[in-house]
Design an enzyme around this catalytic site. Sequence first.
Site, short mmCIF file in Angstrom:
data_model
loop_
_atom_site.label_atom_id
_atom_site.label_comp_id
_atom_site.label_asym_id
_atom_site.label_seq_id
_atom_site.Cartn_x
_atom_site.Cartn_y
_atom_site.Cartn_z
N ASP A 134 0.82 -1.22 0.00
CA ASP A 134 0.00 0.00 0.00
C ASP A 134 0.85 1.27 0.00
O ASP A 134 0.49 2.25 -0.64
CB ASP A 134 -0.91 0.03 1.24
CG ASP A 134 -1.88 -1.13 1.26
OD1 ASP A 134 -2.09 -1.72 0.18
OD2 ASP A 134 -2.39 -1.45 2.34
N1 LIG Z 1 2.48 1.26 10.45
C1 LIG Z 1 1.42 1.69 11.06
O1 LIG Z 1 1.50 2.37 12.06
C2 LIG Z 1 0.07 1.40 10.51
C3 LIG Z 1 -1.02 1.74 11.30
C4 LIG Z 1 -2.29 1.51 10.79
C5 LIG Z 1 -2.44 0.99 9.52
N2 LIG Z 1 -1.36 0.67 8.77
C6 LIG Z 1 -1.58 0.17 7.38
O2 LIG Z 1 -0.75 -0.94 7.12
C7 LIG Z 1 -0.37 -0.89 5.74
C8 LIG Z 1 1.13 -0.95 5.71
O3 LIG Z 1 1.58 -0.94 4.36
P1 LIG Z 1 2.76 -1.88 3.89
O4 LIG Z 1 3.06 -1.47 2.51
O5 LIG Z 1 3.85 -1.88 4.89
O6 LIG Z 1 2.16 -3.34 3.98
P2 LIG Z 1 0.88 -3.93 3.18
O7 LIG Z 1 0.31 -2.95 2.27
O8 LIG Z 1 0.02 -4.53 4.26
O9 LIG Z 1 1.52 -5.04 2.30
C9 LIG Z 1 2.36 -6.01 2.83
C10 LIG Z 1 2.79 -6.93 1.71
O10 LIG Z 1 3.80 -7.79 2.22
C11 LIG Z 1 3.69 -9.02 1.53
N3 LIG Z 1 4.16 -10.10 2.41
C12 LIG Z 1 3.54 -10.65 3.44
N4 LIG Z 1 4.29 -11.60 3.99
C13 LIG Z 1 5.42 -11.67 3.25
C14 LIG Z 1 6.59 -12.49 3.31
N5 LIG Z 1 6.74 -13.44 4.25
N6 LIG Z 1 7.56 -12.27 2.40
C15 LIG Z 1 7.41 -11.31 1.46
N7 LIG Z 1 6.32 -10.52 1.36
C16 LIG Z 1 5.34 -10.72 2.26
C17 LIG Z 1 2.23 -9.21 1.17
O11 LIG Z 1 2.14 -9.68 -0.17
P3 LIG Z 1 2.13 -11.25 -0.45
O12 LIG Z 1 1.04 -11.80 0.37
O13 LIG Z 1 1.96 -11.32 -1.92
O14 LIG Z 1 3.49 -11.74 -0.03
C18 LIG Z 1 1.65 -7.80 1.23
O15 LIG Z 1 1.20 -7.33 -0.02
C19 LIG Z 1 -0.91 0.39 5.14
O16 LIG Z 1 -2.11 0.15 4.47
C20 LIG Z 1 -1.17 1.20 6.37
O17 LIG Z 1 -2.21 2.13 6.17
C21 LIG Z 1 -0.11 0.85 9.24
#
Ligand SMILES: NC(=O)c1ccc[n+]([C@@H]2O[C@H](COP(=O)([O-])OP(=O)(O)OC[C@H]3O[C@@H](n4cnc5c(N)ncnc54)[C@H](OP(=O)(O)O)[C@@H]3O)[C@@H](O)[C@H]2O)c1
Lengths: 459, 459, 131, 131
Positions: A386
């Site tokens: 994301d």
């Molecule tokens: N950080 C915060 O404080 C916080 C707070 C609230 C909300 N959020 C939300 O969390 C999200 C964070 O974004 P992000 O880009 O870090 O993560 P993400 O959008 O949740 O995507 C994570 C990606 O990692 C891949 N993945 C999972 N396990 C894996 C593995 N073992 N090896 C390789 N890839 C793996 C998944 O794809 P595959 O399944 O294809 O591997 C997934 O598409 C945002 O939408 C944000 O709004 C974050």
Amino acid sequence: MSNSVTNLAYLAASVLFILGLKGLTHPRTAVQGNLLGALGMFVAVVFTLAGRQFEWAALIAGLVVGGALGVILAVKIQMTAMPQLVALFNGFGGGASLLVAGAYLIFASEAERTTPALVATAASGLIGAVTFSGSLVAFGKLQELKFLKDVRFTGQQLANLALAAACVILATVLVAQPEAANLSYWVMVLLALGLGVLLVISIGGADMPVVIALLNSYSGLAAAATGFVLQNNVLIIAGSLVGASGIILTQIMCKAMNRSLPAVLFGSLQPAGGTRDAGDLYATVKSTTPDEVALLLDSASRVVIVPGYGMAVAQAQHAVRDLVNLLDKRGVAVEFAIHPVAGRMPGHMNVLLAEADIDYERLKEMDDINPTLDQADVCIVLGANDVVNPVARTDPKSPIAGMPIIDADKARTVVVIKRSLSPGFAGIPNPLFAAPNALMLYGDGRDAVLGVVKALQES
Amino acid sequence: MSNSVTNLAYLAASVLFILGLKGLTHPRTAVQGNLLGALGMFVAVVFTLAGRQFEWAALIAGLVVGGALGVILAVKIQMTAMPQLVALFNGFGGGASLLVAGAYLIFASEAERTTPALVATAASGLIGAVTFSGSLVAFGKLQELKFLKDVRFTGQQLANLALAAACVILATVLVAQPEAANLSYWVMVLLALGLGVLLVISIGGADMPVVIALLNSYSGLAAAATGFVLQNNVLIIAGSLVGASGIILTQIMCKAMNRSLPAVLFGSLQPAGGTRDAGDLYATVKSTTPDEVALLLDSASRVVIVPGYGMAVAQAQHAVRDLVNLLDKRGVAVEFAIHPVAGRMPGHMNVLLAEADIDYERLKEMDDINPTLDQADVCIVLGANDVVNPVARTDPKSPIAGMPIIDADKARTVVVIKRSLSPGFAGIPNPLFAAPNALMLYGDGRDAVLGVVKALQES
Amino acid sequence: MPDVPLSPLLPEAQRLLPEAQRAAAQAAETGAAAGGLDSGTLVLLLTIFALAVFVGFEIITKIPPTLHTPLMSGSNAISGITLMGALLALDVDHTGLAKALGFLAIVLATMNVVGGFLVTHRMLGMFQRKK
Amino acid sequence: MPDVPLSPLLPEAQRLLPEAQRAAAQAAETGAAAGGLDSGTLVLLLTIFALAVFVGFEIITKIPPTLHTPLMSGSNAISGITLMGALLALDVDHTGLAKALGFLAIVLATMNVVGGFLVTHRMLGMFQRKK
Ligand SMILES: NC(=O)c1ccc[n+]([C@@H]2O[C@H](COP(=O)([O-])OP(=O)(O)OC[C@H]3O[C@@H](n4cnc5c(N)ncnc54)[C@H](OP(=O)(O)O)[C@@H]3O)[C@@H](O)[C@H]2O)c1
Ligand SMILES: NC(=O)c1ccc[n+]([C@@H]2O[C@H](COP(=O)([O-])OP(=O)(O)OC[C@H]3O[C@@H](n4cnc5c(N)ncnc54)[C@H](OP(=O)(O)O)[C@@H]3O)[C@@H](O)[C@H]2O)c1
């Protein structure tokens, strides 16, 4: 021990808490800051104990048992499970405060049950109970316990409202009729426990950090309320500090996701309609191999790595460190681009990379690195999704519209490491994967990075 | 008017003061911040008056007279005379606090003369008196009144010590013998007035801002002490804010001059021995004309202006604005390099340039602009001297050794505008004037800049 | 409590003072003052609250994103200050039920405090090794 | 004042409370409480002082050098808060001498306050016209 001495000690404890937080403003002074905070807590506890008669055996037993359990949890925990642990500890704090308020109603004398005292007691019981059950649910969601996933039923909002109203009515009864306080208190606590579960269970797993920060902020305010009742300055000050910290963290997260707090709490993040044309979108995706990536890296002069939640899941941080060291030796400049909400809590990526001994000077914030990303030869997107999705910029109807993202797509070549084409937390497809300059390296994050390292060493 | 209401109002006043200072953290919000501070003062005064019986005629007369005089001074003052005005106001504040403490000793009842009350009274009288006379001397020095210049006599330090000791002894007597408090108080005030004069009279004119900031900080602390006696939260909070502000400004100035606070106060800045070989040093000085400078500027693409105390003396800021506008029209990039202690008080240059409508985004701090000064085609040093003296970098024995300076000498060409080759505040010659890339444009700052403007318009 | 002492009512007040002070002192010594919360003290406590919120706000906005996870766990540990209340529930004079609740509360709060500070320490240690 | 109310001495305290409260209330109403500074209140005031110093420190270090001259004149105006003390000296019941000193103090303090805020306003106005 006179009251003034005790209160001076409490003032010292408060100052220690403040200095502790001030220490956290720089990585160099942070360890010392945390120790100052712990010292403040120690001072507060010692001066609470001094000069009073306690049920010492039970008291010491409680301290020893709680301390031992705390140590075990803190030492055993994997850095990748930090969000869960914070949720758990937060829940314990809430539980303690509901029990303390309950005990107070039992032993407080008639004269002590003044209206403000009862209001503060009810408030800390209510907040404590919601925090306790809400945090435990959050913990379960972060652990990805199956039975907590996507629980939704019709009339949920209505049920929440009814429960909340019932809690407030019971709290009012408690204050109005102090002689039956115990009964109304425990009924209220039961309902509040239910309310905590219902409130949190329908919020998405990735939003748990927001929930936890908010609940933590409320527990701080409850402690401050208790401080007013006990006329105790350290409770007021510590409570306000925690309250401010939680509110600020909540704001930071909401701003970084471009969503309002109500939108987070009452779940307007719909599974997006865009998913159906993902097939078309992904028609032009190109995949690659570790050897090819190694070649790319070998000829690059500047590489930017964008870590995401996938890095945490795969525990790939140590493998990444090896990659960085290797590239360093070959004179390739490597930086990290850290999105404020990458991973599952603010600063999540920073902790993981620090664990792997990667210098924090290398970690750039989104706003600092975005303007120079077009000068990067290779951008490795490691388990992030994301936070690099260009849809946020282009499609105003997307659920993540307006969320600031890391401009990974501007780099010469983008290598995306993840296991599949499945979406991230927001549940929407990512056109970056199909971009002309993007290559997918499928696999578990750790294995993929180690593969690239091996290929580089052999080249 | 109940006490709690009054104290709530005082709390509101305190919060207004805090918000006022917060407003000052950005030029955009600063005006509003200052108004909030004034509103806080208004609230504090109104709630002090409410519900009490006063000698209304005298009270209103005092407010009207004082207010009118304050308005006249504030409106009539030239922006270049700001340091003097602040010194004067600071003195008035000190005078008021010594009078208040004196009045308190007259009307306070036996029961009110507790030891802490007497200590705070003596402290605010002592600090008030030193602030009053010290600030007036500082005012005189900043106005460059002749009879205050370079007053030194042998045994001065000893006299200061003796006076200070006498003041402390009298304060002790005052506390120990409350029945004779009036006598010891006024004798102490007399001695403290003398002490204030002696302390400040031998400090160099350019160090007056440090003295004023320090005295202001102490008056804040005296107000806070009074707040403890009166158990008045607004006095405590306003006093601590002022105290903190003064101390921080003092530190900033000392750091920017690379001198310790004692060195500033006890005058270790000797007229340097280096002055005698100034003749040799200045053998290779080249002078220039407005026309030549206009030619230089016309062919430049980046110009940096370094203003100093001379710009304030010459009131050259409006002329500079004209020059900047002219260069802007011709596509020349113009920036200002502001040294933290250029002029005679911190931020002095910023106020003058703001007065002349020069955008504050153009004003760069020393540390930000130094790394790029070697890319400047022309650097105009306008009435600055010590803050561009390369001796600070090269000669460890110089009185300004180690003081961070603006690297004007690194520019392609340096044009120095001043009336002569005479030294600046530190009294040492400046090798920059004789540097191969330096040209002197002799004359009053305003006239010289206007000359350049005219030449540019005609070219 | 805080008061401007220059009130015109002073003479009368003075007459009443010794008695009031004696009584108040006695009450304070025996802990009775805690029963009620007089409005003067309330204002002082409100002042403390307002200032603490300002301090918290100013300091926490200065904490860099790198340290946001330790901030979260660290401030969570500070919120375990409820431990103080839990300890007081174990006063010898209290009923068994109050003590039982207090014991549970001590266990939970201590876990929160000890675990919170310790895990923050572990995390921060990782940041410090660098550089 | 601040106190942990869960003291074992509670029963005795409770017995004494009504009397003490009545006396204290009476004393407070008539302004007598101001005569002395009990140690509990002193601690609260110290707490306020400590927090205010922190607030001041945190905020003032954030003020940019551009605004240091207005800061100096503005904080100087705030230090004119002594005006409150000067006003109280003009209470009707005071002697002529106290009133005379008070009058002079009012004049000086008002100049400091009014002049300080006004000149700061003038300076800041110059910064705002830009942009
Ligand atoms: N950080 C915060 O404080 C916080 C707070 C609230 C909300 N959020 C939300 O969390 C999200 C964070 O974004 P992000 O880009 O870090 O993560 P993400 O959008 O949740 O995507 C994570 C990606 O990692 C891949 N993945 C999972 N396990 C894996 C593995 N073992 N090896 C390789 N890839 C793996 C998944 O794809 P595959 O399944 O294809 O591997 C997934 O598409 C945002 O939408 C944000 O709004 C974050
Ligand atoms: N800003 C603060 O807060 C602060 C506080 C304490 C101390 N100080 C001290 O003040 C000094 C400030 O340095 P600075 O470089 O700004 O000033 P400076 O070193 O005092 O030099 C000012 C120069 O301006 C020239 N000048 C005077 N009147 C002039 C006029 N009408 N037209 C043109 N030039 C004129 C003088 O030379 P001519 O006589 O040849 O014209 C003089 O050399 C430093 O030593 C600093 O440590 C500043």
